[in-house]
Design a protein around this motif. Sequence first.
Motif, short mmCIF file in Angstrom:
data_model
loop_
_atom_site.label_atom_id
_atom_site.label_comp_id
_atom_site.label_asym_id
_atom_site.label_seq_id
_atom_site.Cartn_x
_atom_site.Cartn_y
_atom_site.Cartn_z
N PHE A 181 0.82 -1.22 0.00
CA PHE A 181 0.00 0.00 0.00
C PHE A 181 0.85 1.27 0.00
N SER A 182 1.88 1.30 0.85
CA SER A 182 2.70 2.51 0.98
C SER A 182 3.40 2.84 -0.34
N ARG A 183 3.88 1.82 -1.05
CA ARG A 183 4.53 2.06 -2.34
C ARG A 183 3.51 2.53 -3.38
N LEU A 184 2.31 1.99 -3.30
CA LEU A 184 1.25 2.39 -4.23
C LEU A 184 0.97 3.88 -4.09
N VAL A 185 0.86 4.36 -2.86
CA VAL A 185 0.60 5.78 -2.61
C VAL A 185 1.77 6.64 -3.09
N GLU A 186 3.01 6.17 -2.86
CA GLU A 186 4.18 6.90 -3.32
C GLU A 186 4.19 7.04 -4.84
N ASP A 187 3.86 5.95 -5.54
CA ASP A 187 3.82 5.98 -7.01
C ASP A 187 2.79 6.97 -7.52
N SER A 208 0.45 0.96 9.21
CA SER A 208 1.22 0.25 10.23
C SER A 208 0.61 -1.09 10.61
N GLU A 209 -0.71 -1.20 10.52
CA GLU A 209 -1.37 -2.45 10.91
C GLU A 209 -1.32 -3.49 9.79
N VAL A 210 -1.48 -3.05 8.56
CA VAL A 210 -1.36 -3.95 7.41
C VAL A 210 -0.95 -3.11 6.20
N ASP A 211 0.14 -3.52 5.53
CA ASP A 211 0.70 -2.73 4.43
C ASP A 211 0.72 -3.50 3.12
N GLU A 212 0.07 -4.65 3.06
CA GLU A 212 0.10 -5.40 1.81
C GLU A 212 -1.15 -6.23 1.62
N ILE A 213 -1.41 -6.56 0.38
CA ILE A 213 -2.55 -7.38 0.02
C ILE A 213 -2.19 -8.16 -1.24
N LYS A 246 -5.87 5.01 5.49
CA LYS A 246 -5.49 4.10 6.57
C LYS A 246 -5.91 2.67 6.22
N SER A 247 -5.26 1.72 6.86
CA SER A 247 -5.63 0.32 6.69
C SER A 247 -5.66 -0.35 8.06
N LYS A 248 -6.46 -1.41 8.16
CA LYS A 248 -6.51 -2.19 9.40
C LYS A 248 -7.02 -3.59 9.10
N LYS A 249 -6.79 -4.50 10.05
CA LYS A 249 -7.30 -5.86 9.96
C LYS A 249 -8.45 -6.02 10.94
N GLU A 250 -9.50 -6.68 10.49
CA GLU A 250 -10.65 -6.90 11.38
C GLU A 250 -11.41 -8.14 10.93
N LYS A 251 -11.47 -9.12 11.80
CA LYS A 251 -12.20 -10.37 11.55
C LYS A 251 -11.80 -11.02 10.22
N GLY A 252 -10.50 -11.12 10.02
CA GLY A 252 -9.99 -11.78 8.82
C GLY A 252 -10.12 -10.96 7.55
N LYS A 253 -10.41 -9.68 7.66
CA LYS A 253 -10.57 -8.83 6.48
C LYS A 253 -9.59 -7.67 6.53
N ILE A 254 -9.28 -7.13 5.35
CA ILE A 254 -8.46 -5.93 5.25
C ILE A 254 -9.38 -4.77 4.92
N ILE A 255 -9.32 -3.73 5.74
CA ILE A 255 -10.20 -2.57 5.58
C ILE A 255 -9.36 -1.34 5.27
N LEU A 256 -9.69 -0.67 4.17
CA LEU A 256 -9.03 0.57 3.75
C LEU A 256 -10.01 1.73 3.86
N THR A 257 -9.53 2.87 4.37
CA THR A 257 -10.37 4.06 4.43
C THR A 257 -9.65 5.24 3.75
N PHE A 258 -10.42 6.00 2.98
CA PHE A 258 -9.92 7.21 2.31
C PHE A 258 -10.78 8.37 2.81
N LYS A 259 -10.19 9.27 3.54
CA LYS A 259 -10.96 10.36 4.15
C LYS A 259 -10.42 11.72 3.72
#
Length: 326
Positions: A181-187, A208-213, A246-259
């Motif tokens: 994710f971090s590299r994607l944003v940089e690009d 920081s919680e999850v940086d890849e998918i 931001k990204s986070k893990k919750e109940k086996g899922k990856i959640i991304l938010t754009f605010k």
Amino acid sequence: EIFEADPDFIPGLNTGRQLTKEGEDRNTLSKRIEDCIEKKIPWDEELQITTMKGNAKWVRTIGEADIVQGKRNKLYGSLQDITERKKTESERVKMTADLIQRNRDLEQFTFIISHNLRAPAANIIACTEILQDEATTQLEEKQLLHGLSKSATALDGVIKDINTILQVKSEVNEKKEVIIFSRLVEDIMISIGHIIDKHQVRIVSDFSEVDEIYSLNIYMYSIFYNLISNSLKYCKPDEQPRIEIKSKKEKGKIILTFKDYGLGLDMKTQGPKIFGLYSRFHSHVAGKGMGLFMVKTQVESLGGTITIDSELNKGTEFTIVFENQI
């Protein structure tokens, strides 16, 4: 035979109820039997069962009450194995879904070509125009050439990705890879560097919680790029744009938010139309209204979901949920 039971097996309502798939199907059958006993209402349902050998089947169950002098004398009916028909129906639905997805893919490729190539191309044009200015210093020229090289590399990367996907006729899963994710944003920040500098945009990310998918790079790039671009388009003209990712893990899922803290939308009147094709909500911004429609299509093609929460003049937040594959 349907229940795959022993030859001496005697069918009955209770046994049939116990073999019916636990949950909605079993509850439905119980309700239909109860209505037949209490209210003399016949039933006709298609339900799933698990045979005595543990095999899953679809059955059609029909039943009614035998009425003698206005009273219920007994219940009778039949059970039919419809597994093959259900399989055929399922295959037909899958074929239809595949055709729909292929049409969506064609739309996505058109969108990727017209939008994702535009940002690095615009950056290249901006750099070359400045380089032609005789007042440009050597240091500025060096910096511009560096930016020009990065934009050209990004442009080449998008073209290569499109070419690869168009040439290989395989499932989306076979083309997936680990995406940071971090590299994607940089690009993306490099590709729209001229816009970020011009409007002094602040993009704050926390992975920081999850940086890849594990996903399809060209679709993920398009999703990130367009949600960031959307926030920039609808920022408040008198305020410094700020975007939080931001990204986070919750109940086996990856959640991304754009605010963002931009113009926002009235969810009561515009909410149902937000992800619609050609939907536009601010007339002062140029565009055809395809961006969010394509983002939603791409997210869903990757097995995810996207929702929006927005308030007029206070900002917008998009939430994307993906199954965790890392």
